[in-house]
Motif scaffolding. Structure first.
Motif: not given
Length: 304
Positions: A92-100, A113-125, A133-138, A249-250
């Motif tokens: 559930k937490s995974l779906v919530e974070h990705v859905g956010a 950008r701000a939201s996806v930065a919370m779940i990935v380690g790459r540069d988002t700026a 979208a690609r980052s969130a799906i990965e 993706v990727s």
């Protein structure tokens, strides 16, 4: 109660409650405790010479501790096993974070950008909408394997002891398993052991993703696509998710200001992605969860 029965109840409990704030705002989450322990080990032992040996000894010690703790907790009965297993699953937490990320992206690119930065380690700026979208799906695909299928798989195989062993290893890999000057030697054992423990679950995740989409016949193609990924395991669920959604993706991305020219996975898939594709990935997460829960239910029926 059988192991599969306990796991099924844990899956349902996690899917229903996720990570309730009222609880984890008052008590430390088990994953946080694991992270604190690993952080202390990193600070204490990742110094001087023989760092690879020190890192291996730390992982051995953490592994033994996890197995012992799991055995002790299991002695309190199936209800305790169920509750702890539910705490260490993350559907559930995974779906919530990705859905956010999808929700934020619909508001603006900056919010995405701000939201996806919370779940990935790459540069988002500098990310545009398709890159977000690609980052969130990965992240959705990889964390489905790491956060749901893998811990559930090891619980099925060996109950709480193996579940805790997996979680401490996976947490260690996420903290110290990087090829950086500080962690390349000390985190080597954590990264290699995590690769080993995810070997079967990552491939199982790919099968579970493809089943409801009628893509089992594409598994050889998914295997070939997975080989393009820098990780020996993460490419499997990502390639399967890409096939299921019909997207690529990727691909190239930036880490700490340096461009990494990674190949696309499922390159023939659509590259102009949006919040709609993130929401499709969230639906795929639930569909895959349903397939897995049905499999666990079947194992329960046969007395596993």
């Amino acid at each position: 109660m059988s192991t599969a029965g306990v796991l099924l109840l844990a899956l349902i409990l996690d899917a229903a409650l996720g990570e309730p704030r009222w609880l984890w705002s008052r008590a430390p989450h088990p994953a946080v405790l694991m992270g604190n322990l690993i952080g202390w080990c990193d600070k204490t032992f990742n110094t001087g010479d023989l760092r690879r040996i020190k890192g291996a000894l730390v992982m051995l010690s953490l592994g033994v501790l996890s197995l012992l703790l799991g055995a002790i907790l299991s002695a309190f009965g199936w209800a305790v096993e169920m509750i702890i297993a539910a705490m260490l699953l993350a559907q559930k937490s995974l779906v919530e974070h990705v859905g956010a990320v999808a929700k934020a992206l619909r508001h603006s690119t900056d919010a995405g950008r701000a939201s996806v930065a919370m779940i990935v380690g790459r540069d988002t700026a500098e990310m545009d909408e398709p890159a977000i979208a690609r980052s969130a799906i990965e992240s959705a695909a990889e964390n489905l394997s790491d956060g749901v299928i893998a811990p559930a798989f090891w619980f099925l195989i060996g109950g709480l002891p193996l579940l805790l062993l997996y979680k401490i290893t996976n947490t260690a890999d996420s903290m110290i398993g990087y090829r950086t000057p500080r962690h390349e030697a000390f985190g080597w054992a954590a990264a290699r052991f995590d690769d080993l423990l995810n070997l079967i679950p990552a491939r199982l995740s790919a099968v579970l993703i493809t089943l409801p989409y009628g893509l089992l016949s594409k598994l050889p193609d998914i295997r070939n696509e997975a080989r393009k990924h820098r990780s020996p395991n993460a490419g499997w669920p990502e390639a399967a998710m890409a096939r299921a959604l019909g997207v690529a993706v990727s691909g190239p991305r930036s880490y700490e200001g340096a461009l990494a020219d990674f190949p696309f996975v499922n390159e023939s898939g659509r590259k102009s992605l949006s919040a709609n594709d993130i929401e499709a990935a969230c639906r795929a997460l639930w569909v895959t969860w349903g397939v897995f829960a049905a499999l666990v239910f079947a194992l329960w029926l046969v007395g596993f």
